[in-house]
Design a protein around this motif. Sequence first.
Motif, short mmCIF file in Angstrom:
data_model
loop_
_atom_site.label_atom_id
_atom_site.label_comp_id
_atom_site.label_asym_id
_atom_site.label_seq_id
_atom_site.Cartn_x
_atom_site.Cartn_y
_atom_site.Cartn_z
N UNK A 85 0.84 -1.21 0.00
CA UNK A 85 0.00 0.00 0.00
C UNK A 85 0.86 1.25 0.00
N UNK A 86 2.02 1.18 0.66
CA UNK A 86 2.95 2.32 0.64
C UNK A 86 3.45 2.55 -0.78
N UNK A 87 3.81 1.48 -1.48
CA UNK A 87 4.28 1.61 -2.87
C UNK A 87 3.18 2.17 -3.76
N UNK A 88 1.97 1.70 -3.57
CA UNK A 88 0.84 2.23 -4.34
C UNK A 88 0.66 3.73 -4.10
N UNK A 89 0.78 4.14 -2.86
CA UNK A 89 0.64 5.56 -2.53
C UNK A 89 1.70 6.39 -3.24
N UNK A 90 2.93 5.90 -3.26
CA UNK A 90 4.00 6.63 -3.93
C UNK A 90 3.79 6.64 -5.44
N UNK A 118 -2.00 6.22 -11.72
CA UNK A 118 -2.48 6.77 -10.45
C UNK A 118 -3.80 6.16 -10.03
N UNK A 119 -4.71 6.02 -10.97
CA UNK A 119 -6.02 5.44 -10.68
C UNK A 119 -5.89 3.99 -10.25
N UNK A 120 -5.12 3.21 -10.98
CA UNK A 120 -4.94 1.79 -10.65
C UNK A 120 -4.24 1.61 -9.31
N UNK A 121 -3.30 2.48 -8.99
CA UNK A 121 -2.63 2.41 -7.69
C UNK A 121 -3.63 2.67 -6.57
N UNK A 122 -4.53 3.61 -6.77
CA UNK A 122 -5.56 3.91 -5.78
C UNK A 122 -6.51 2.72 -5.61
N UNK A 123 -6.94 2.14 -6.71
CA UNK A 123 -7.84 0.98 -6.65
C UNK A 123 -7.14 -0.21 -5.98
N UNK A 124 -5.85 -0.38 -6.26
CA UNK A 124 -5.09 -1.47 -5.64
C UNK A 124 -5.01 -1.29 -4.12
#
Length: 131
Positions: A85-90, A118-124
Amino acid sequence: MTAELTTLTLAGLLQGLQYLAFALPANAELGTGYTASPRDRAPSRSLSVKTARLQRALSNHFEALILFTLAVTVVSLGGQNTPFTAACAWVYLGARLLYVPAYYFGWRPGRSLIWAFGFLATMAMLIAALI
């Protein structure tokens, strides 16, 4: 502070910078007579292409920031903070940083690809919070 909360804070600061990047040329182009008014009518002048792009990028970040804030809140309050989740946030923050010049300079299809990251990182992040 967790990585997710740090990136949310930085995303908020980015939003403030985007607002200034748009507002300064918009005030110069439209005049303070219009921008300080209640805006009951359309402006008598149009924004330049680049300033209008900055406005659309700003609006897009407001929309994206709602979902990202939701993801950070769910991950943080649910105690689901992980390296993933940290990686996704970055990734989200990096995508938003790249999105502004991509929109400003009209990069195609780069702008849409950057938005998708950015969108896919948020959904992940949201999916990870449920697992």
